[in-house]
Design an enzyme around this catalytic site. Structure first.
Site, mmCIF file in Angstrom:
data_model
loop_
_atom_site.group_PDB
_atom_site.id
_atom_site.type_symbol
_atom_site.label_atom_id
_atom_site.label_comp_id
_atom_site.label_asym_id
_atom_site.label_seq_id
_atom_site.Cartn_x
_atom_site.Cartn_y
_atom_site.Cartn_z
ATOM 1 N N ASN A 16 0.838 -1.217 0.000
ATOM 2 C CA ASN A 16 0.000 0.000 0.000
ATOM 3 C C ASN A 16 0.864 1.255 0.000
ATOM 4 O O ASN A 16 0.554 2.233 -0.681
ATOM 5 C CB ASN A 16 -0.965 -0.019 1.185
ATOM 6 C CG ASN A 16 -2.156 -0.914 0.926
ATOM 7 O OD1 ASN A 16 -3.067 -0.565 0.191
ATOM 8 N ND2 ASN A 16 -2.134 -2.104 1.515
ATOM 9 N N ARG A 68 3.995 1.408 25.497
ATOM 10 C CA ARG A 68 3.398 1.762 24.203
ATOM 11 C C ARG A 68 3.175 3.279 24.123
ATOM 12 O O ARG A 68 3.398 3.900 23.095
ATOM 13 C CB ARG A 68 2.063 1.020 24.070
ATOM 14 C CG ARG A 68 1.485 1.004 22.688
ATOM 15 C CD ARG A 68 0.583 -0.215 22.517
ATOM 16 N NE ARG A 68 -0.484 -0.278 23.494
ATOM 17 C CZ ARG A 68 -1.699 0.223 23.304
ATOM 18 N NH1 ARG A 68 -2.009 0.814 22.162
ATOM 19 N NH2 ARG A 68 -2.625 0.106 24.228
ATOM 20 N N ASN A 110 -6.716 4.619 8.194
ATOM 21 C CA ASN A 110 -6.239 3.229 8.173
ATOM 22 C C ASN A 110 -6.947 2.485 7.056
ATOM 23 O O ASN A 110 -8.042 2.863 6.646
ATOM 24 C CB ASN A 110 -6.571 2.563 9.521
ATOM 25 C CG ASN A 110 -6.077 1.132 9.597
ATOM 26 O OD1 ASN A 110 -4.958 0.819 9.169
ATOM 27 N ND2 ASN A 110 -6.905 0.242 10.127
ATOM 28 N N HIS A 112 -8.251 -1.440 6.235
ATOM 29 C CA HIS A 112 -8.490 -2.720 6.926
ATOM 30 C C HIS A 112 -9.053 -3.719 5.923
ATOM 31 O O HIS A 112 -9.932 -3.363 5.127
ATOM 32 C CB HIS A 112 -9.476 -2.488 8.081
ATOM 33 C CG HIS A 112 -9.752 -3.729 8.860
ATOM 34 N ND1 HIS A 112 -8.863 -4.242 9.785
ATOM 35 C CD2 HIS A 112 -10.794 -4.589 8.817
ATOM 36 C CE1 HIS A 112 -9.359 -5.358 10.296
ATOM 37 N NE2 HIS A 112 -10.526 -5.594 9.710
HETATM 38 C C1 GRF Z 1 -3.294 -4.805 4.131
HETATM 39 O O1 GRF Z 1 -4.027 -5.910 3.707
HETATM 40 C C2 GRF Z 1 -4.095 -3.919 5.033
HETATM 41 O O2 GRF Z 1 -5.475 -4.014 4.819
HETATM 42 C C3 GRF Z 1 -3.776 -4.435 6.414
HETATM 43 O O3 GRF Z 1 -2.436 -4.832 6.335
HETATM 44 C C4 GRF Z 1 -2.111 -5.183 4.997
HETATM 45 C C5 GRF Z 1 -0.876 -4.424 4.633
HETATM 46 O O4 GRF Z 1 -0.354 -4.826 3.404
HETATM 47 N N1 GRF Z 1 -4.026 -3.411 7.401
HETATM 48 P P1 GRF Z 1 0.909 -4.106 2.788
HETATM 49 O O5 GRF Z 1 2.027 -4.154 3.814
HETATM 50 O O6 GRF Z 1 0.519 -2.697 2.445
HETATM 51 O O7 GRF Z 1 1.228 -4.920 1.577
#
Ligand code: GRF
Length: 209
Positions: A16, A68, A110, A112
């Site tokens: 991503n 944290r 975010n 998800h």
């Molecule tokens: C994605 O599937 C996202 O929805 C989840 O973690 C994954 C991250 O994938 N939160 P990448 O590291 O961006 O390939």
């Protein structure tokens, strides 16, 4: 117009992160990815960010902080230091502490891998398969103090096939993630929205001029 400065937090593969950087490079997403933070030294996301020339690429080691909250306070200082407007979580596997979320209200997003509110948490794809749903997908949402619980900015749906594994379903979901995450980020910095209850009501840029 100044580009919105963003930070991307990522723990893993970074696909991503990669598509956001590609969209920026192609002129399709008017943001400045100024900072990338990972909690994992071996995250491919760090390598991708360095190769793409992100100005500040930082491994913040959780072992160096007693709690944290203190880890997140350090990340928050980096956010302020680099004048970041939006914080984009892209496969960031740490739950943000409440003080961090409260410090940046409405400025953290975010992605998800489920159609929220179904299947929150770290095992969304396994949980969806086990439940037997026939469609799944992904959700881009604002982050609040409830895990995977903030107002929804965008969603995309994919079919679940009878012979799907976690890997094959995740791959199909990621195709949609890679389409909607840069597009939603572009919309976020170009358009305005109002929040009515939990509903995000978008206004087009022309209506906000
Ligand atoms: C994605 O599937 C996202 O929805 C989840 O973690 C994954 C991250 O994938 N939160 P990448 O590291 O961006 O390939």
């Amino acid at each position: 117009m100044n580009r919105s400065s963003i930070a991307i937090f990522a723990s893993g593969r970074g696909s991503n992160l990669q598509v956001i950087l590609d969209a920026v490079q192609a002129g399709d997403c008017p943001v400045d990815v100024r900072l990338v933070i990972s909690d994992r030294a071996d995250a491919a996301a760090l390598t991708i960010a360095r190769q793409c020339g992100v100005a500040h690429v930082i491994h913040v080691d959780p072992k160096a902080f007693p709690s944290r909250e203190q880890y997140d306070a350090h990340c928050a200082e980096l956010i302020d230091q680099h004048a970041i407007q939006w914080i984009v979580l892209a496969g960031y596997m740490r739950i943000l502490s409440a003080p961090f979320v409260r410090r940046f209200p409405g400025r953290i997003i975010n992605i998800h891998p489920s159609i929220l509110p179904a299947f929150t948490g770290a095992h969304a794809i396994e949980d969806a398969l086990r439940y037997g749903v026939k469609v799944s997908g992904c959700t881009v949402h604002l982050v609040d103090e409830v895990l995977d619980g903030g107002p929804i900015l965008a969603q995309a749906v994919v079919p679940v096939h009878d012979d799907d594994s976690v890997e094959s379903l995740h791959a199909r979901i990621q195709q949609e993630e890679h389409r909607i995450y840069p597009a939603t980020l572009k919309r976020l910095v170009e358009a305005r929205f109002q929040i009515d209850g939990r509903r995000v009501i978008w206004q087009q840029p022309s209506q906000t001029a």
